[in-house]
Scaffold this motif. Structure first.
Motif, PDB file in Angstrom:
ATOM      1  N   THR A   1      98.353  80.724 113.425  1.00  0.00           N
ATOM      2  CA  THR A   1      97.124  81.343 113.913  1.00  0.00           C
ATOM      3  C   THR A   1      95.910  80.590 113.383  1.00  0.00           C
ATOM      4  O   THR A   1      94.923  80.370 114.102  1.00  0.00           O
ATOM      5  CB  THR A   1      97.064  82.823 113.491  1.00  0.00           C
ATOM      6  OG1 THR A   1      98.273  83.478 113.883  1.00  0.00           O
ATOM      7  CG2 THR A   1      95.890  83.522 114.136  1.00  0.00           C
ATOM      8  N   HIS A   2      95.977  80.164 112.132  1.00  0.00           N
ATOM      9  CA  HIS A   2      94.901  79.345 111.556  1.00  0.00           C
ATOM     10  C   HIS A   2      94.737  78.046 112.339  1.00  0.00           C
ATOM     11  O   HIS A   2      93.609  77.631 112.645  1.00  0.00           O
ATOM     12  CB  HIS A   2      95.223  79.055 110.087  1.00  0.00           C
ATOM     13  CG  HIS A   2      94.293  78.083 109.442  1.00  0.00           C
ATOM     14  ND1 HIS A   2      93.024  78.421 109.018  1.00  0.00           N
ATOM     15  CD2 HIS A   2      94.444  76.758 109.159  1.00  0.00           C
ATOM     16  CE1 HIS A   2      92.441  77.356 108.497  1.00  0.00           C
ATOM     17  NE2 HIS A   2      93.271  76.338 108.570  1.00  0.00           N
ATOM     18  N   GLN A   3      95.838  77.395 112.689  1.00  0.00           N
ATOM     19  CA  GLN A   3      95.759  76.158 113.467  1.00  0.00           C
ATOM     20  C   GLN A   3      95.144  76.405 114.840  1.00  0.00           C
ATOM     21  O   GLN A   3      94.403  75.564 115.359  1.00  0.00           O
ATOM     22  CB  GLN A   3      97.164  75.547 113.629  1.00  0.00           C
ATOM     23  CG  GLN A   3      97.828  75.125 112.330  1.00  0.00           C
ATOM     24  CD  GLN A   3      97.055  74.046 111.604  1.00  0.00           C
ATOM     25  OE1 GLN A   3      96.408  73.204 112.219  1.00  0.00           O
ATOM     26  NE2 GLN A   3      97.111  74.074 110.283  1.00  0.00           N
ATOM     27  N   LEU A   4      95.447  77.546 115.424  1.00  0.00           N
ATOM     28  CA  LEU A   4      94.867  77.900 116.717  1.00  0.00           C
ATOM     29  C   LEU A   4      93.342  77.971 116.630  1.00  0.00           C
ATOM     30  O   LEU A   4      92.623  77.424 117.480  1.00  0.00           O
ATOM     31  CB  LEU A   4      95.449  79.237 117.172  1.00  0.00           C
ATOM     32  CG  LEU A   4      94.941  79.828 118.492  1.00  0.00           C
ATOM     33  CD1 LEU A   4      95.288  78.925 119.654  1.00  0.00           C
ATOM     34  CD2 LEU A   4      95.535  81.213 118.703  1.00  0.00           C
ATOM     35  N   PHE A   5      92.840  78.619 115.570  1.00  0.00           N
ATOM     36  CA  PHE A   5      91.392  78.783 115.421  1.00  0.00           C
ATOM     37  C   PHE A   5      90.692  77.480 115.035  1.00  0.00           C
ATOM     38  O   PHE A   5      89.554  77.247 115.443  1.00  0.00           O
ATOM     39  CB  PHE A   5      91.088  79.853 114.371  1.00  0.00           C
ATOM     40  CG  PHE A   5      91.275  81.256 114.870  1.00  0.00           C
ATOM     41  CD1 PHE A   5      90.729  81.666 116.078  1.00  0.00           C
ATOM     42  CD2 PHE A   5      91.985  82.187 114.129  1.00  0.00           C
ATOM     43  CE1 PHE A   5      90.897  82.954 116.543  1.00  0.00           C
ATOM     44  CE2 PHE A   5      92.154  83.485 114.574  1.00  0.00           C
ATOM     45  CZ  PHE A   5      91.615  83.869 115.793  1.00  0.00           C
ATOM     46  N   THR A   6      91.347  76.660 114.243  1.00  0.00           N
ATOM     47  CA  THR A   6      90.655  75.488 113.691  1.00  0.00           C
ATOM     48  C   THR A   6      90.903  74.201 114.469  1.00  0.00           C
ATOM     49  O   THR A   6      90.072  73.288 114.420  1.00  0.00           O
ATOM     50  CB  THR A   6      91.068  75.257 112.231  1.00  0.00           C
ATOM     51  OG1 THR A   6      92.495  75.087 112.154  1.00  0.00           O
ATOM     52  CG2 THR A   6      90.660  76.439 111.355  1.00  0.00           C
ATOM     53  N   ARG A   7      92.003  74.089 115.218  1.00  0.00           N
ATOM     54  CA  ARG A   7      92.334  72.809 115.846  1.00  0.00           C
ATOM     55  C   ARG A   7      92.525  72.883 117.353  1.00  0.00           C
ATOM     56  O   ARG A   7      92.431  71.846 118.028  1.00  0.00           O
ATOM     57  CB  ARG A   7      93.596  72.227 115.202  1.00  0.00           C
ATOM     58  CG  ARG A   7      93.450  71.988 113.704  1.00  0.00           C
ATOM     59  CD  ARG A   7      94.656  71.316 113.109  1.00  0.00           C
ATOM     60  NE  ARG A   7      94.849  69.980 113.639  1.00  0.00           N
ATOM     61  CZ  ARG A   7      95.853  69.165 113.247  1.00  0.00           C
ATOM     62  NH1 ARG A   7      96.725  69.577 112.350  1.00  0.00           N
ATOM     63  NH2 ARG A   7      95.969  67.974 113.778  1.00  0.00           N
ATOM     64  N   ILE A   8      92.838  74.049 117.897  1.00  0.00           N
ATOM     65  CA  ILE A   8      93.134  74.143 119.331  1.00  0.00           C
ATOM     66  C   ILE A   8      91.965  74.742 120.109  1.00  0.00           C
ATOM     67  O   ILE A   8      91.446  74.121 121.046  1.00  0.00           O
ATOM     68  CB  ILE A   8      94.431  74.944 119.562  1.00  0.00           C
ATOM     69  CG1 ILE A   8      95.612  74.208 118.910  1.00  0.00           C
ATOM     70  CG2 ILE A   8      94.677  75.152 121.054  1.00  0.00           C
ATOM     71  CD1 ILE A   8      96.927  74.951 118.966  1.00  0.00           C
ATOM     72  N   LEU A   9      91.516  75.926 119.740  1.00  0.00           N
ATOM     73  CA  LEU A   9      90.404  76.545 120.470  1.00  0.00           C
ATOM     74  C   LEU A   9      89.122  75.712 120.447  1.00  0.00           C
ATOM     75  O   LEU A   9      88.394  75.678 121.454  1.00  0.00           O
ATOM     76  CB  LEU A   9      90.138  77.950 119.923  1.00  0.00           C
ATOM     77  CG  LEU A   9      91.217  78.998 120.230  1.00  0.00           C
ATOM     78  CD1 LEU A   9      90.884  80.313 119.551  1.00  0.00           C
ATOM     79  CD2 LEU A   9      91.373  79.197 121.737  1.00  0.00           C
ATOM     80  N   PRO A  10      88.796  74.998 119.342  1.00  0.00           N
ATOM     81  CA  PRO A  10      87.583  74.170 119.369  1.00  0.00           C
ATOM     82  C   PRO A  10      87.597  73.094 120.455  1.00  0.00           C
ATOM     83  O   PRO A  10      86.532  72.642 120.892  1.00  0.00           O
ATOM     84  CB  PRO A  10      87.555  73.546 117.968  1.00  0.00           C
ATOM     85  CG  PRO A  10      88.250  74.550 117.103  1.00  0.00           C
ATOM     86  CD  PRO A  10      89.353  75.086 117.973  1.00  0.00           C
ATOM     87  N   ARG A  11      88.777  72.662 120.917  1.00  0.00           N
ATOM     88  CA  ARG A  11      88.840  71.681 122.014  1.00  0.00           C
ATOM     89  C   ARG A  11      88.183  72.223 123.275  1.00  0.00           C
ATOM     90  O   ARG A  11      87.739  71.456 124.130  1.00  0.00           O
ATOM     91  CB  ARG A  11      90.295  71.333 122.327  1.00  0.00           C
ATOM     92  CG  ARG A  11      91.081  70.700 121.196  1.00  0.00           C
ATOM     93  CD  ARG A  11      92.504  70.462 121.658  1.00  0.00           C
ATOM     94  NE  ARG A  11      93.372  70.043 120.574  1.00  0.00           N
ATOM     95  CZ  ARG A  11      94.695  69.894 120.695  1.00  0.00           C
ATOM     96  NH1 ARG A  11      95.275  70.128 121.867  1.00  0.00           N
ATOM     97  NH2 ARG A  11      95.431  69.526 119.665  1.00  0.00           N
TER      98      ARG A  11
END
Length: 396
Positions: free
Chosen positions: A120-130
């Motif tokens: 979930t952390h990776q989703l917020f920090t690396r995926i959604l910002p794209r």
């Protein structure tokens, strides 16, 4: 003449709902709901097909959209959580992603609790910002940080409670009131507690998500996720899921619906074993700390007693000696399993700093209470004396 012994009508209890909520029987009059292993369903005529696709009448079209097995599973979970609507997904993370992505667009903001599952952390920090979606993390220990970090573009608040793996709690009644005052939906990952121990929707949340892979299945057999809650919010999730495809299989839904029938009795034993283990190991010379929501030493013990029925099945052990001490214990366990899963009948130990949360920087791990020596114990259903013996010999 009335019979004074006739009991007053009362709503069914949790266990009864979980066992007796079933899909309609077929002409075969089966006692256990059958598997509907079909990719699609037939239409009576052209008008029937048109009405189904126009959402004018209920019915099945295609198993990526709905299936009698997934319908039964999600209807049961809606009743247990107190939700108006729900959808089933292929995994817990597909539920997390769908619940967020269905409601945000480029330029939007999400506010989340700092302590989150690693993916979930990776989703917020690396995926959604794209896609131009930004997020901030609020500090559980600083209630004022939630209000300070809200923006005009905040579209949802996302939290885990208890958190994975540090077992931090969030006051859902307080946060739910804040979210409602700003017109922002509150999404709660209820995976650790399950609806048997905690009902976020009754405390002010808009939506609850689950990794059904964990305690809902409870036996390490299958993957699954669920989103339950507000009808309007779920309409967006259903549209998103229908056209992106994170569908749960009929077989997995059949397994998980059966699993819900034993959720209450299993969670009672998980919680009993976990509390006994936490009490026994508190003060152990090899440990810096034992974290468990229903231990009086937990900093949010009063909150845990207020919003949870029991403390859950997860215990966090903080070993003296850091990384090497953690590795040593994992290499020495004999009965307990070494795996990345949780919520199984079998007790499982995991070292988050080197596995589930290894993609976080050391500073990020420290910020959410994950030290190098922290071991997450998913306490199973074995005899608690055997669990204690194995962990003590591993720490010796």
């Amino acid at each position: 003449m009335s019979d004074d012994r006739t009991p007053e009508p009362s709503p069914p209890h949790f266990e009864t709902i979980a066992i007796r909520t079933q899909a309609p029987t077929t002409p075969e009059r089966e006692h256990s709901v059958p598997l509907y292993l079909t990719s699609s369903f037939q239409f009576d005529d052209a008008e029937h097909a048109r009405a189904l696709f126009a959402d004018e009448i209920p019915g099945n079209i295609y198993s990526r959209y709905a299936n009698p097995n997934t319908d039964e599973f999600i209807r049961k979970l809606c009743l247990l959580e107190g939700g108006e609507d729900g959808i089933a997904t292929a995994s817990g993370m597909s539920a997390v992603f769908t619940a967020i992505a269905a409601r945000v667009s480029a330029g939007d903001h999400v506010l989340a609790s700092r302590a989150l599952f690693g993916s979930t952390h990776q989703l917020f920090t690396r995926i959604l910002p794209r896609w131009g979606v930004v997020s901030d993390y609020a500090d559980v220990s600083d209630p004022g940080s939630w209000e300070r970090l809200l923006r005009p573009t905040t579209r949802l608040i996302f939290v885990e409670t208890p958190s994975n793996p540090g077992l931090e709690l969030i006051d859902l009644e307080w946060l739910g009131a804040l979210a409602r005052s700003r017109g922002i939906p509150l999404v709660v990952d209820n995976c650790f507690a399950t609806p048997y121990l905690q009902r976020p929707l009754a405390l002010g949340a808009s939506v609850v998500i689950h990794s059904a892979t964990k305690f809902i299945d409870g036996q390490g057999r299958t993957l699954g996720g669920a989103i339950v809650g507000d009808r309007a919010y779920l309409a967006d999730c259903r549209f998103f899921a229908r056209h992106t495809g994170p569908a749960m299989s009929a077989f997995n839904a059949w397994v998980l619906s059966k699993s819900l029938e034993t959720l209450a009795v299993r969670m009672d034993r998980h919680c009993q074993n976990a509390l006994t283990l936490a009490r026994h190991l508190e003060g152990h010379p090899a440990l810096e700390a034992v974290r468990y929501p229903f231990l009086p030493s937990h900093p949010q013990y009063a909150l845990a007693r207020r919003q949870m029925a029991q403390g859950g099945g997860i215990v966090a052990l903080v070993l003296k000696g850091g990384l090497e001490a953690g590795r040593r214990v994992l290499d020495r366990v004999q009965l307990v399993s070494h795996s990345a899963n949780l919520g199984d009948t079998r007790t499982i130990v995991t070292h988050p700093a080197s596995t589930t949360h290894s993609k976080l920087t050391p500073a990020e791990r420290r910020a959410v209470g994950i030290s190098d020596g922290l071991i997450r114990v998913s306490v199973g259903l074995e005899h608690v004396g055997d669990i204690i013996f194995d962990l003590e010999q591993a720490m010796a």
